[in-house]
Scaffold this motif. Structure first.
Motif, short mmCIF file in Angstrom:
data_model
loop_
_atom_site.label_atom_id
_atom_site.label_comp_id
_atom_site.label_asym_id
_atom_site.label_seq_id
_atom_site.Cartn_x
_atom_site.Cartn_y
_atom_site.Cartn_z
N THR A 1 -1.15 -3.37 -4.66
CA THR A 1 -0.29 -2.24 -5.02
C THR A 1 0.74 -2.03 -3.91
O THR A 1 0.65 -2.63 -2.84
N ASP B 1 2.82 1.25 -1.89
CA ASP B 1 2.83 2.69 -1.70
C ASP B 1 3.85 3.38 -2.58
O ASP B 1 3.60 4.44 -3.14
N THR C 1 0.82 4.01 -7.33
CA THR C 1 -0.24 3.37 -6.56
C THR C 1 -1.60 4.01 -6.77
O THR C 1 -2.64 3.37 -6.63
N THR D 1 -5.57 2.41 -7.10
CA THR D 1 -6.67 2.96 -6.30
C THR D 1 -7.81 3.43 -7.19
O THR D 1 -8.99 3.23 -6.88
N VAL E 1 -2.50 -3.14 0.07
CA VAL E 1 -1.49 -2.09 -0.08
C VAL E 1 -0.24 -2.50 0.69
O VAL E 1 -0.27 -2.61 1.92
N HIS F 1 3.37 -1.71 2.10
CA HIS F 1 4.06 -0.49 2.52
C HIS F 1 5.55 -0.62 2.22
O HIS F 1 6.35 -1.04 3.06
N SER G 1 2.08 -9.30 1.16
CA SER G 1 1.12 -9.19 0.05
C SER G 1 1.13 -10.44 -0.83
O SER G 1 0.10 -10.84 -1.37
N ARG H 1 -9.60 4.14 1.14
CA ARG H 1 -8.16 4.00 1.36
C ARG H 1 -7.59 5.25 2.02
O ARG H 1 -7.93 6.38 1.65
N VAL I 1 -1.38 7.81 1.01
CA VAL I 1 -0.13 7.05 0.89
C VAL I 1 0.73 7.32 2.11
O VAL I 1 0.81 8.44 2.62
#
Length: 359
Positions: free
Chosen positions: A264, A266, A273, A277, A291, A293, A307, A338, A341
């Motif tokens: 995903t 942010d 996102t 989660t 995740v 950013h 990613s 997690r 965000v």
């Protein structure tokens, strides 16, 4: 529209059998025809919904599965719309962060929050029928004004996918100075935009198809809509699916016990996102979470992103990545919690963060 599809589709009643539950049966027939015992799957956006459905239906045939920008099973439509609005509001925050990092932005010297304020000023003018299409010099004699919903839909649309913040900021600056021409161009619905609607409406049961039911879902989004954007793709699905003529099976949460990778961003404005989660925390106990950013819908689009490197390595090896926490990506192992965000202003902007610059 639905009636015309019913009339033209053959065999009769085929539209009752084009949801994801049927699609994954087709996937498995292809698997069998090719002679594979197990398959690898990179499910992006709505494709992640199908990947999860396949894994739940045929768990013994799952090999290396990646769910990127997850569309969740078992999440209510009000919650999906709520997270949509949270995401698109974050998109406006990120446009402001981009502005603060670039001296060419019209509001660069006005300070943090100036882009959001400019947008809200335009919304207020549109709501009061003073956002004139004739320019600022002839407002008194103008008979054409930009409706509030067109302003909202245009800005929301520009923030979707891989956002082009310079273009968004230029559109807002032009409107601020009296040029609202971009809001007056109409678009035609094409087959490219509607082919997926029967699948979506066959996947999501609309609990209350009345106007009151639609307003209830819309209200869930407005309660978290800080900047009065009031546009959501899943609110559109709620509306379109309310006239779907077939019964739709329930959409319960899935339990996916296979080893998987979930990815995903942010600030994915198209698919919040929080939805990824939700699936990671409640449905995939043996999955790692990546995740990124930054923004952009579906991480795999940019081959240079961290990613994407992690996704490719998992698809090659089947080994989940180790914990990682760097500027552009954080990796969580199964069972971890997690963090919230990231702050929109504390994550770098630019191509590596997932946005583009067409100007």
């Amino acid at each position: 529209m639905w009636q015309s599809w019913l009339n033209m589709s053959t065999p009769a009643g085929i539209l009752d059998h084009v949801g994801t539950r049927e699609v994954v049966q087709d996937y498995d027939l292809i698997r069998g025809a090719l002679g594979y015992k197990r398959i690898n799957f990179l499910g992006a956006s709505t494709g992640s919904y199908r990947a999860a459905q396949y894994a739940a239906t045929f768990p013994s045939r799952v090999h290396k599965f990646v769910l990127d920008a997850v569309v969740p099973h078992g999440m209510s439509m009000p919650d999906q719309v709520k997270y949509d609005l949270i995401a698109v509001n974050r998109g406006l925050d990120r446009a402001d962060a981009y502005c603060q990092n670039n001296a060419t932005c019209y509001w660069h010297h006005a300070g943090r929050g100036s882009v959001q304020k400019a947008y809200q000023d335009l919304v207020a003018r549109a709501a009061n029928d003073t956002l004139a299409a004739c320019g600022t010099s002839d407002v008194a004699n103008c008979t054409t004004f930009v409706p509030k919903w067109i302003l909202q839909a245009t800005i929301s649309g520009l923030l979707q996918g891989q956002p082009d913040f310079p273009n968004v900021l230029e559109v807002l600056a032009a409107a601020h100075q009296g040029d609202v021409s971009i809001f007056l161009t109409s678009s035609t619905l094409t087959i490219d935009q509607v082919w997926g609607l029967p699948i979506l409406c066959n996947d999501y049961p609309i609990v209350d198809k009345t106007l009151k039911g639609f307003q209830k879902v819309a209200k869930a989004g407005r309660e978290v809509d800080r900047y009065d954007i009031d546009q959501s793709s899943w609110l559109g699905i709620q509306l379109i699916g309310s006239v779907w003529p077939y019964a739709v099976p329930p959409n319960p949460p899935l339990k996916l016990n296979s080893t998987m990778l979930l990815v995903t961003a942010d600030f994915d404005i198209s698919q919040a996102t929080e939805k990824t989660t939700f699936v990671w925390e409640h449905q995939t106990p043996h999955a790692a979470l990546v995740v990124r950013h930054g923004e952009d819908h579906v991480s795999f689009n940019n081959p240079t992103q961290a990613s994407t490197r992690i996704t490719k390595e998992f698809l090659r090896s089947g080994v989940l990545p180790l914990k990682e926490d760097s500027t552009f990506v954080t990796v969580y192992e199964p069972g971890q919690c997690r963090r919230p965000v990231a702050d929109p202003y504390c994550v770098p902007t630019g191509f590596q963060a997932g946005d583009v610059d067409s100007l």
